[in-house]
Design a protein around this motif. Structure first.
Motif, short mmCIF file in Angstrom:
data_model
loop_
_atom_site.label_atom_id
_atom_site.label_comp_id
_atom_site.label_asym_id
_atom_site.label_seq_id
_atom_site.Cartn_x
_atom_site.Cartn_y
_atom_site.Cartn_z
N ARG A 132 23.25 -6.45 -1.86
CA ARG A 132 23.42 -7.83 -2.33
C ARG A 132 22.28 -8.75 -1.89
NH1 ARG A 132 26.28 -11.96 0.04
NH2 ARG A 132 27.03 -10.49 1.62
N LYS A 133 21.78 -8.56 -0.67
CA LYS A 133 20.81 -9.50 -0.10
C LYS A 133 19.35 -9.11 -0.36
CE LYS A 133 23.34 -12.63 2.05
NZ LYS A 133 23.38 -12.72 3.52
N THR A 134 19.10 -7.91 -0.86
CA THR A 134 17.72 -7.47 -1.12
C THR A 134 17.57 -7.09 -2.59
OG1 THR A 134 17.99 -5.07 -0.77
CG2 THR A 134 17.80 -6.45 1.20
N LYS A 135 16.35 -6.76 -2.98
CA LYS A 135 16.11 -6.35 -4.36
C LYS A 135 16.45 -4.89 -4.60
CE LYS A 135 11.87 -5.52 -5.74
NZ LYS A 135 10.45 -5.75 -6.10
N LEU A 136 16.89 -4.17 -3.56
CA LEU A 136 17.21 -2.76 -3.73
C LEU A 136 18.33 -2.55 -4.73
CD1 LEU A 136 16.92 -1.36 -0.08
CD2 LEU A 136 15.18 -1.54 -1.87
N GLY A 137 19.23 -3.53 -4.83
CA GLY A 137 20.31 -3.42 -5.80
C GLY A 137 19.84 -3.52 -7.24
N ARG A 138 18.58 -3.92 -7.44
CA ARG A 138 18.03 -4.05 -8.80
C ARG A 138 17.19 -2.85 -9.21
NH1 ARG A 138 16.40 -10.48 -9.00
NH2 ARG A 138 17.77 -11.17 -7.32
N LEU A 139 17.01 -1.91 -8.28
CA LEU A 139 16.20 -0.74 -8.60
C LEU A 139 16.91 0.19 -9.56
CD1 LEU A 139 14.78 0.13 -5.05
CD2 LEU A 139 13.67 -1.18 -6.88
N LYS A 140 16.12 0.93 -10.32
CA LYS A 140 16.65 1.89 -11.28
C LYS A 140 15.93 3.22 -11.11
CE LYS A 140 17.43 -1.82 -14.65
NZ LYS A 140 17.10 -2.33 -16.01
N THR A 141 16.38 4.23 -11.84
CA THR A 141 15.70 5.52 -11.82
C THR A 141 14.24 5.35 -12.22
OG1 THR A 141 17.76 6.67 -12.37
CG2 THR A 141 15.71 7.86 -12.76
N ASN A 142 13.36 5.97 -11.47
CA ASN A 142 11.90 5.94 -11.66
C ASN A 142 11.24 4.66 -11.15
OD1 ASN A 142 11.77 8.51 -12.89
ND2 ASN A 142 12.33 7.63 -14.87
N SER A 143 12.01 3.73 -10.58
CA SER A 143 11.39 2.54 -9.99
C SER A 143 10.48 2.95 -8.83
CB SER A 143 12.46 1.58 -9.46
OG SER A 143 13.19 0.98 -10.49
N PRO A 144 9.25 2.43 -8.78
CA PRO A 144 8.37 2.74 -7.65
C PRO A 144 8.81 1.95 -6.41
CG PRO A 144 7.31 1.19 -9.13
CD PRO A 144 8.61 1.57 -9.79
N VAL A 145 8.68 2.57 -5.24
CA VAL A 145 9.11 1.91 -4.00
C VAL A 145 8.08 2.15 -2.90
CG1 VAL A 145 11.60 1.86 -4.41
CG2 VAL A 145 10.56 3.94 -3.52
N ASN A 146 7.75 1.08 -2.18
CA ASN A 146 6.87 1.19 -1.02
C ASN A 146 7.63 1.85 0.13
OD1 ASN A 146 4.77 -0.22 -2.32
ND2 ASN A 146 5.61 -2.19 -1.68
N LEU A 147 6.98 2.80 0.80
CA LEU A 147 7.63 3.55 1.87
C LEU A 147 6.78 3.55 3.13
CD1 LEU A 147 8.68 6.69 -0.22
CD2 LEU A 147 10.14 4.74 0.38
N GLU A 148 7.46 3.42 4.27
CA GLU A 148 6.79 3.54 5.57
C GLU A 148 7.76 4.12 6.58
OE1 GLU A 148 4.79 0.92 9.20
OE2 GLU A 148 5.58 -0.11 7.43
N ARG A 149 7.31 5.14 7.31
CA ARG A 149 8.11 5.68 8.40
C ARG A 149 8.03 4.75 9.61
NH1 ARG A 149 5.29 11.45 8.57
NH2 ARG A 149 3.55 10.04 8.09
N ALA A 150 9.00 4.87 10.51
CA ALA A 150 9.02 4.02 11.70
C ALA A 150 7.77 4.27 12.54
CB ALA A 150 10.27 4.31 12.53
N MET A 151 7.26 3.20 13.16
CA MET A 151 6.06 3.32 13.98
C MET A 151 6.36 4.06 15.27
SD MET A 151 5.74 -0.56 15.55
CE MET A 151 4.40 -0.11 16.64
N ARG A 152 5.33 4.67 15.83
CA ARG A 152 5.46 5.35 17.12
C ARG A 152 5.12 4.37 18.24
NH1 ARG A 152 5.79 10.88 16.84
NH2 ARG A 152 5.32 11.84 14.82
N LEU A 153 5.98 4.29 19.24
CA LEU A 153 5.72 3.42 20.37
C LEU A 153 4.46 3.89 21.10
CD1 LEU A 153 6.87 1.02 21.95
CD2 LEU A 153 8.04 2.65 23.43
N GLY A 154 3.52 2.98 21.29
CA GLY A 154 2.27 3.34 21.93
C GLY A 154 1.14 3.59 20.95
N GLY A 155 1.47 3.60 19.65
CA GLY A 155 0.44 3.79 18.64
C GLY A 155 -0.26 2.49 18.30
#
Length: 222
Positions: free
Chosen positions: A68-91
């Motif tokens: 409800r609070k983000t645009k993720l509820g508006r995504l559909k099949t094949n929608s492109p999405v930015n992705l990032e894994r969690a950062m490493r502490l000390g990096g």
């Protein structure tokens, strides 16, 4: 915690209800091999937990609040999405501290600029733009960006987009009026909370008074 540097632009394979949550499977051959169940991934800037893994995909769960609070509820099949894994502490922290907790949605008002760079102006609720300052940081759809200008009264702010950002993230395909997940600066949230008067509590009384010269003197700060 994240840095706002997108590692891969994935694609939504499917979105489906699963009881009281919504599940989303994302194709991400670049980062899926480095994930495990329980890992945190920023999807369009929203921190989500990996619940299942495929050969080149992963699945996450979203609460109703997230949908409800983000645009993720508006995504559909094949929608492109930015992705990032969690950062490493000390990096190395090449972007800025991004929590993955979306504050709200802003909308592209104008995309201008000359040559290869772009100046993107967004409109947002004034409650959000009050926490955005020139030369400060924001995360837009999970992308760490530096604020060029901000007008809290009109609910506007602008950022610069270099060719690398336009090529490697979904921001390069934005059109006017498109929604964008917005996370304001982490430090600004706490500063504003401590400096400004607190909102009234449920009993109708103020939970904390406004900071004035008098209260500073009374508490021995000056």
């Amino acid at each position: 915690m994240f840095t706002g540097l997108v590692e891969e632009v994935g694609a939504v394979l499917r979105i489906f209800p699963a009881g009281d949550v919504t599940e989303m499977e994302i194709r991400a051959p670049g980062i899926s091999a480095g994930l495990c169940k329980g890992a945190s991934v920023a999807v369009m800037g929203a921190c989500l937990t990996v619940t299942a893994l495929g050969r080149d995909s992963f699945t996450v769960e979203m609460m109703e609040e997230t949908v409800r609070k983000t645009k993720l509820g508006r995504l559909k099949t094949n929608s492109p999405v930015n992705l990032e894994r969690a950062m490493r502490l000390g990096g190395r922290l090449d972007g800025h501290l991004v929590t993955g907790h979306i504050d709200g949605i802003c909308f592209l008002a104008e995309m201008g600029g000359q040559g290869k760079t772009r100046l993107a102006t967004f409109t947002a609720e004034r409650e959000l733009t009050r926490m955005i300052v020139p030369k400060g940081s924001v995360a837009l759809d999970g992308v760490s960006l530096t604020v060029i200008d901000s007008d809290p009264v009109r609910g506007l702010f602008s950022v610069g987009l270099i060719p690398e950002t336009l090529r490697r993230t979904t921001l390069g395909t934005l059109a006017v009026k498109d929604p964008v997940n917005l996370e304001t600066d982490l430090i600004a949230k706490y500063v504003r909370r401590f400096v400004l008067p607190a909102e009234n509590d449920s009993r109708g009384g103020s939970t904390r008074g406004e900071i004035t010269w008098e209260t500073l003197r009374e508490n021995g700060w000056i």
